[in-house]
Write a protein that holds these residues in place. Structure first.
Motif, PDB file in Angstrom:
ATOM      1  N   TRP A 121       0.826  -1.201   0.000  1.00 33.52           N
ATOM      2  CA  TRP A 121       0.000   0.000   0.000  1.00 33.52           C
ATOM      3  C   TRP A 121       0.867   1.261   0.000  1.00 33.52           C
ATOM      4  N   ALA A 122       1.987   1.200   0.678  1.00 35.22           N
ATOM      5  CA  ALA A 122       2.857   2.374   0.765  1.00 35.22           C
ATOM      6  C   ALA A 122       3.683   2.569  -0.509  1.00 35.22           C
ATOM      7  N   PRO A 161       1.698   3.725  -4.617  1.00 36.28           N
ATOM      8  CA  PRO A 161       1.574   5.102  -5.130  1.00 36.28           C
ATOM      9  C   PRO A 161       2.891   5.661  -5.657  1.00 36.28           C
ATOM     10  N   TRP A 211       3.000   6.783  -9.620  1.00 36.38           N
ATOM     11  CA  TRP A 211       2.898   8.217  -9.838  1.00 36.38           C
ATOM     12  C   TRP A 211       3.438   8.583 -11.225  1.00 36.38           C
ATOM     13  N   LEU A 228      -4.106   8.628  -6.257  1.00 35.53           N
ATOM     14  CA  LEU A 228      -2.930   8.243  -5.474  1.00 35.53           C
ATOM     15  C   LEU A 228      -2.718   9.168  -4.280  1.00 35.53           C
ATOM     16  N   ASP A 232      -5.265   8.151  -1.790  1.00 35.05           N
ATOM     17  CA  ASP A 232      -4.851   6.856  -1.269  1.00 35.05           C
ATOM     18  C   ASP A 232      -3.729   7.010  -0.233  1.00 35.05           C
ATOM     19  N   ALA A 233      -2.783   7.895  -0.509  1.00 35.56           N
ATOM     20  CA  ALA A 233      -1.686   8.137   0.440  1.00 35.56           C
ATOM     21  C   ALA A 233      -2.233   8.705   1.750  1.00 35.56           C
TER      22      ALA A 233
END
Length: 130
Positions: free
Chosen positions: A2-3, A6, A10, A105, A108-109
């Protein structure tokens, strides 16, 4: 996962539109397996550490995990939007798709940071006492 996703997805000027689309497709394919596995593992651990459903209900530990689950579910919705809408848009209008991907993104972050904070609270301040 998950980290890092993004950061990998990007859009950058040094990446061709096709490369962004290919990366997005690969991450989406991994997510189809990883996300359900992570939800199952997280639910199992929550029940184990909370000592069953009653240990999660009404406790600050359970509340923190509920917040984390809500944020993760919102991120799952973003992933679905990415997979069903943005990925298709990359084939027809890459510049618009990349703008949408950047928004997705970024959100999401933020959700990831919120979920990480909720887990920190759940495992420190609100951790179940044995």
């Amino acid at each position: 996962f998950w980290a890092v996703a993004p950061l990998t997805l990007w859009p950058r000027k040094d990446l061709a539109d096709e490369d962004v689309a290919a990366r997005n497709s690969k991450v989406g394919a991994v997510a189809l397996t990883a996300v359900p596995a992570l939800f199952i593992a997280g639910g199992t651990l929550a029940l184990w550490f909370g000592e069953g459903p009653t240990g999660l209900t009404g406790s600050s530990y359970g509340g923190s995990l509920a917040i984390k689950t809500l944020l993760a579910t919102m991120a799952l919705g973003l992933g679905a939007w990415n997979r069903l809408s943005i990925a298709k848009l990359m084939l027809t209008n890459p510049s618009k798709a990349q703008r949408s991907l950047k928004v997705a993104l970024a959100v999401d972050a933020a959700l990831f940071l919120g979920a990480a904070f909720a887990v920190t609270i759940a495992t420190t301040v609100a951790a179940p006492q044995t």
